[in-house]
Write a protein that holds these residues in place. Structure first.
Motif, mmCIF file in Angstrom:
data_model
loop_
_atom_site.group_PDB
_atom_site.id
_atom_site.type_symbol
_atom_site.label_atom_id
_atom_site.label_comp_id
_atom_site.label_asym_id
_atom_site.label_seq_id
_atom_site.Cartn_x
_atom_site.Cartn_y
_atom_site.Cartn_z
ATOM 1 N N PHE A 117 28.966 36.507 49.115
ATOM 2 C CA PHE A 117 29.660 36.900 50.339
ATOM 3 C C PHE A 117 28.737 37.010 51.554
ATOM 4 N N GLY A 118 27.544 36.411 51.465
ATOM 5 C CA GLY A 118 26.698 36.273 52.640
ATOM 6 C C GLY A 118 25.928 37.516 53.025
ATOM 7 N N GLY A 119 25.259 38.148 52.069
ATOM 8 C CA GLY A 119 24.589 39.409 52.355
ATOM 9 C C GLY A 119 23.148 39.324 52.804
ATOM 10 N N TRP A 150 31.426 40.475 55.524
ATOM 11 C CA TRP A 150 32.508 41.033 56.335
ATOM 12 C C TRP A 150 33.723 41.383 55.499
ATOM 13 N N ILE A 151 34.156 40.498 54.612
ATOM 14 C CA ILE A 151 35.375 40.753 53.846
ATOM 15 C C ILE A 151 35.189 41.916 52.868
ATOM 16 N N LEU A 152 33.990 42.044 52.316
ATOM 17 C CA LEU A 152 33.741 43.174 51.423
ATOM 18 C C LEU A 152 33.792 44.484 52.193
ATOM 19 N N ARG A 153 33.257 44.477 53.400
ATOM 20 C CA ARG A 153 33.297 45.690 54.220
ATOM 21 C C ARG A 153 34.739 46.104 54.517
ATOM 22 N N GLY A 159 26.890 19.642 56.931
ATOM 23 C CA GLY A 159 27.820 20.725 56.655
ATOM 24 C C GLY A 159 27.304 22.035 57.212
ATOM 25 N N ASP A 160 27.764 23.124 56.625
ATOM 26 C CA ASP A 160 27.395 24.459 57.076
ATOM 27 C C ASP A 160 26.115 24.884 56.356
ATOM 28 N N PHE A 161 25.053 25.124 57.105
ATOM 29 C CA PHE A 161 23.745 25.438 56.530
ATOM 30 C C PHE A 161 23.793 26.747 55.741
ATOM 31 N N ALA A 162 24.453 27.765 56.261
ATOM 32 C CA ALA A 162 24.533 29.049 55.561
ATOM 33 C C ALA A 162 25.249 28.896 54.222
ATOM 34 N N SER A 163 26.338 28.130 54.208
ATOM 35 C CA SER A 163 27.060 27.902 52.951
ATOM 36 C C SER A 163 26.180 27.182 51.940
ATOM 37 N N TRP A 164 25.398 26.221 52.416
ATOM 38 C CA TRP A 164 24.493 25.495 51.524
ATOM 39 C C TRP A 164 23.463 26.437 50.919
ATOM 40 N N MET A 165 22.893 27.327 51.730
ATOM 41 C CA MET A 165 21.915 28.287 51.218
ATOM 42 C C MET A 165 22.534 29.222 50.185
ATOM 43 N N MET A 166 23.735 29.693 50.456
ATOM 44 C CA MET A 166 24.402 30.584 49.511
ATOM 45 C C MET A 166 24.638 29.880 48.185
ATOM 46 N N GLU A 168 34.938 31.630 42.221
ATOM 47 C CA GLU A 168 35.680 30.481 42.750
ATOM 48 C C GLU A 168 36.423 30.846 44.026
ATOM 49 N N PHE A 169 36.985 32.045 44.069
ATOM 50 C CA PHE A 169 37.681 32.484 45.278
ATOM 51 C C PHE A 169 36.703 32.578 46.443
ATOM 52 N N ALA A 170 35.533 33.164 46.194
ATOM 53 C CA ALA A 170 34.531 33.304 47.252
ATOM 54 C C ALA A 170 34.110 31.940 47.795
ATOM 55 N N SER A 171 34.036 30.954 46.906
ATOM 56 C CA SER A 171 33.585 29.629 47.343
ATOM 57 C C SER A 171 34.593 28.938 48.254
ATOM 58 N N THR A 172 35.847 29.366 48.219
ATOM 59 C CA THR A 172 36.862 28.742 49.072
ATOM 60 C C THR A 172 36.922 29.371 50.463
ATOM 61 N N LEU A 173 36.295 30.530 50.624
ATOM 62 C CA LEU A 173 36.439 31.251 51.887
ATOM 63 C C LEU A 173 35.597 30.629 52.989
ATOM 64 N N PRO A 174 36.121 30.538 54.193
ATOM 65 C CA PRO A 174 35.307 30.066 55.314
ATOM 66 C C PRO A 174 34.224 31.085 55.647
ATOM 67 N N MET A 175 33.155 30.631 56.284
ATOM 68 C CA MET A 175 32.042 31.515 56.591
ATOM 69 C C MET A 175 32.455 32.670 57.497
ATOM 70 N N SER A 176 33.489 32.481 58.281
ATOM 71 C CA SER A 176 33.924 33.546 59.193
ATOM 72 C C SER A 176 34.404 34.786 58.451
ATOM 73 N N LEU A 177 34.799 34.634 57.176
ATOM 74 C CA LEU A 177 35.212 35.784 56.382
ATOM 75 C C LEU A 177 34.032 36.438 55.659
ATOM 76 N N LYS A 178 32.884 35.808 55.735
ATOM 77 C CA LYS A 178 31.687 36.364 55.093
ATOM 78 C C LYS A 178 30.728 36.954 56.120
ATOM 79 N N ILE A 179 30.486 36.224 57.200
ATOM 80 C CA ILE A 179 29.598 36.693 58.262
ATOM 81 C C ILE A 179 30.366 36.604 59.580
ATOM 82 N N ARG A 180 30.514 37.739 60.247
ATOM 83 C CA ARG A 180 31.284 37.761 61.495
ATOM 84 C C ARG A 180 30.672 38.784 62.453
#
Length: 641
Positions: free
Chosen positions: A382-384, A552-555, A489-496, A534-546
């Motif tokens: 989730f992008g921590g 973000w979504i966990l918060r 693609g999205d660099f942050a998603s690739w790193m995760m 699998e659910f986390a992998s479908t989420l756009p980055m805006s739901l992880k880092i905002r």
């Protein structure tokens, strides 16, 4: 939660006592299963061993090795299958009358599933963590399999005509056919990452079975020493933006988390949870308490050093949630006493220094419970981690600056030590608002300088996750494979994704598994239910880092249980003041391991390179604990090998 060990040595009869060899292997993993031991052999060189930590079905009906109803399959299994009750109902529904179950263990259900669906299809239906070795009497094949993310370890390899496999390397080492040399390439990987990534191990010819794979082995493969490549039964889905509203995404994650945690709270022994007071562990405990009619047992360790102490935060969370909280403050001496145990606990060199507090909190929990849930994996899914924000921004800006200019600026920054930059920054602090001041500015500036030298995004990521940038130049006779490449693609998603495939299983999960198993504690990681992954992998980055907020979504989900002010604070790693200890109470120990004559005699490292870093650390010219700790852990492991 258990440990497994075994071997297949065709035509070995008379060379040594196979039963005694299996017993020696089994005894090395006693701590993984102190409640029971089992052994089985086919009379033709195949031996399966098991150590049991009884969690579900404490009766003899859960004893392993276990044979399937028709006698076709024999299994040894380490882990927990959380959906075994649902699978049992499905299997019963497929027959005119319920199957003649002997007990209520997940192992028995798995064997029945093998008979009905076959091994690979059953693997796809399992929800849980596992390392499995199963013998098919009909086909005379042995199948090894590992869970999707790699919570449970499994080593294997052919040595002197014998296929050896086990939960830990010590068990392989106990077999009379084991004869392996240290892999210099793996040693370079250890220096680079602080762990040896799968499929490698510290030994030549011994492999870690990669997560989400299985391998089928027959007699010819063992005799020829050609085992083939593991096959995937699951793969981490690619990151794709899901067309979900914020509210729908939060609700779906909430339901998934509740279902997963409800399943993972099933045990016939006392159960609790680690609680650091951070987002991930607090969310796990919040959901556990909401699902429980009794106070959940929670555990935290505290340190007298305020820079490394989260115990007060955890206590406040526990008080709000109403858990049965236990905390233990440990001294530096308590933590230092763990250091000599580390080579035995981890079996192969492992150098994430948070292994020490992880062992201590596991030891605390084990004095009260047999199972503990953990909040691991929230960062990767989730992008921590700060790098998910830092590197994309840096890459976007630095990519506009010509390479020679970037590299010149990097050299200028590095002309002053991190300590010198800290001194400069402290002089400027009165001019800087408190909320803009940076902790350890010298280290951060030097990290930025290192990143600035590179010409691609993937090289920058590789720099940030590496301890030694030139590991193959330090380990004699080693080489490193090319790094993974970020193309588009999205660099942050690739790193995760990279972290989930490598750092998570080979560092985080290995750290927790070995530390907990050293005290016979089972750990469960709800975030690693593959449906959540699998659910986390479908989420756009805006739901992880905002808006600069990680996870973000966990918060948002956690705010439904805990006030913001209890958790909104800077991220604090689960660490120890190792850099100070290496200059103080650990100095003599480290000095003996880094003695240049010893290094030259052993022939693994270039002594001058190691000594230069050690002496710079001692002089206070920087914090080089990340480079030194992998070397020290290897040297300490050599002493006990």
């Amino acid at each position: 939660m258990c440990g497994i060990a075994g071997f297949w040595h065709p035509n070995s009869q008379g060379r040594y006592d196979g039963a005694a060899a299996l017993t020696r292997m089994n005894n090395t993993i006693l701590r993984r299963g102190p409640d029971d031991a089992g052994a089985w052999d086919n009379g033709a060189g195949l031996f399966l061993g098991h150590r049991r930590l009884a969690i579900v079905d404490l009766s003899s009906a859960g004893h392993q090795p276990m044979t399937s109803p028709t006698g076709r399959y024999v299994i040894v299994f380490n882990g927990e299958i959380y959906n075994f009750q649902a699978l049992r109902k499905s299997l019963d529904a497929l027959h005119t009358s319920p199957l003649p179950w002997r007990g209520h263990s997940d192992t028995e259900v798995m064997l029945a599933a093998f008979e009905h669906w076959g091994i690979t299809e059953t693997l796809r239906q399992l929800v849980g963590m596992f390392a499995i070795a199963v013998w098919d009497r009909s086909r005379e094949t042995l199948t090894l399999a590992r869970d999707r993310i790699g919570e449970k370890p499994l080593y294997y390899g052919v040595k002197n005509g014998a296929l050896l496999f086990a939960s830990e390397l010590q068990a392989l080492n106990a077999h009379p056919s084991f004869d392996a040399q240290v892999s210099r390439d793996s040693l370079a990987l250890l220096l680079k990452f602080a762990y040896v990534p799968a499929p490698h191990s510290i030994y030549d010819g011994v492999h870690k079975l990669p997560p989400g794979t299985w391998i089928e082995i027959d007699r010819d493969a063992v005799e020829n020493g050609m085992l083939g490549e593991p096959q995937k039964y699951w793969e981490l889905p690619a990151q794709t933006g899901a067309p979900l509203s914020d509210a729908d995404a939060i609700d779906q994650l909430h339901e998934l988390m509740r279902t997963t945690i409800r399943d993972q709270m099933v045990a016939d022994v006392p159960l609790g949870a680690f609680l650091s007071g951070g987002i991930d562990s607090t969310l796990i405990v919040s959901l556990m308490q909401s699902l429980s009619t009794q106070k959940v047992k929670t555990f935290t360790i505290g340190f007298d050093n305020p820079g490394y102490n989260e115990a007060e935060h955890a206590k406040a969370v526990a008080r709000h949630l109403g858990t049965d909280h236990t905390e233990l403050y440990v001294t530096g001496a308590d933590a230092l006493n763990v250091v000599p145990k580390l080579p035995d606990i981890y079996g192969e060199p492992f150098a994430d220094s948070s292994q020490i507090p992880t062992y201590l909190v596991s030891q605390l929990a084990r004095s009260h419970v047999t199972v503990s849930l953990s909040g691991d994996a929230g960062d990767e899914l989730f992008g921590g981690y700060n790098r998910y924000q830092f590197l994309p921004k840096v890459w976007q800006k630095l990519n506009r600056i010509p390479g020679p200019v970037r590299k010149l600026a990097s050299r200028v920054i590095e002309t002053a030590s991190p300590n010198r930059w800290d001194t400069i920054a402290s002089g400027l602090n009165p001019l800087i608002p408190a909320n803009l001041r940076v902790r350890l500015p010298g280290d951060k500036l030097h990290k930025l300088a290192g990143v600035m030298r590179h010409d691609t995004a993937s090289e920058m990521y590789n720099h940030v996750v590496s301890q030694w940038q030139n590991a193959s130049d330090v380990v004699i006779g080693s080489s490193l494979s090319p790094i993974a490449r970020f193309e588009s693609g999205d660099f942050a998603s690739w790193m995760m994704r990279q972290d989930t495939l490598t750092y998570l299983p080979d560092d985080i999960l290995a750290k927790v598994d070995r530390a907990a198993m050293a005290v016979s504690l089972e750990t469960r990681v709800p975030f690693l239910d593959h449906r959540i992954v699998e659910f986390a992998s479908t989420l756009p980055m805006s739901l992880k880092i905002r808006d600069g907020n990680t996870k973000w979504i966990l918060r948002q989900l956690l705010y439904q249980y805990v006030p913001r002010e209890l958790i909104e604070r800077p991220k604090m790693g689960f660490g120890i003041p190792l850099h100070d200890w290496l200059r103080g109470p650990l100095r003599d120990w480290a000095e003996s391991l880094l003695d240049p004559q010893r290094l030259a005699r052993e022939g693994y490292f270039i002594p001058e390179a190691i000594r230069a870093v050690w002496e710079r650390h001692l002089r206070g010219q920087g914090n080089f604990q990340q480079q030194l700790w992998p070397v020290l852990m290897f040297q300490a492991w050599l002493d006990q090998k």
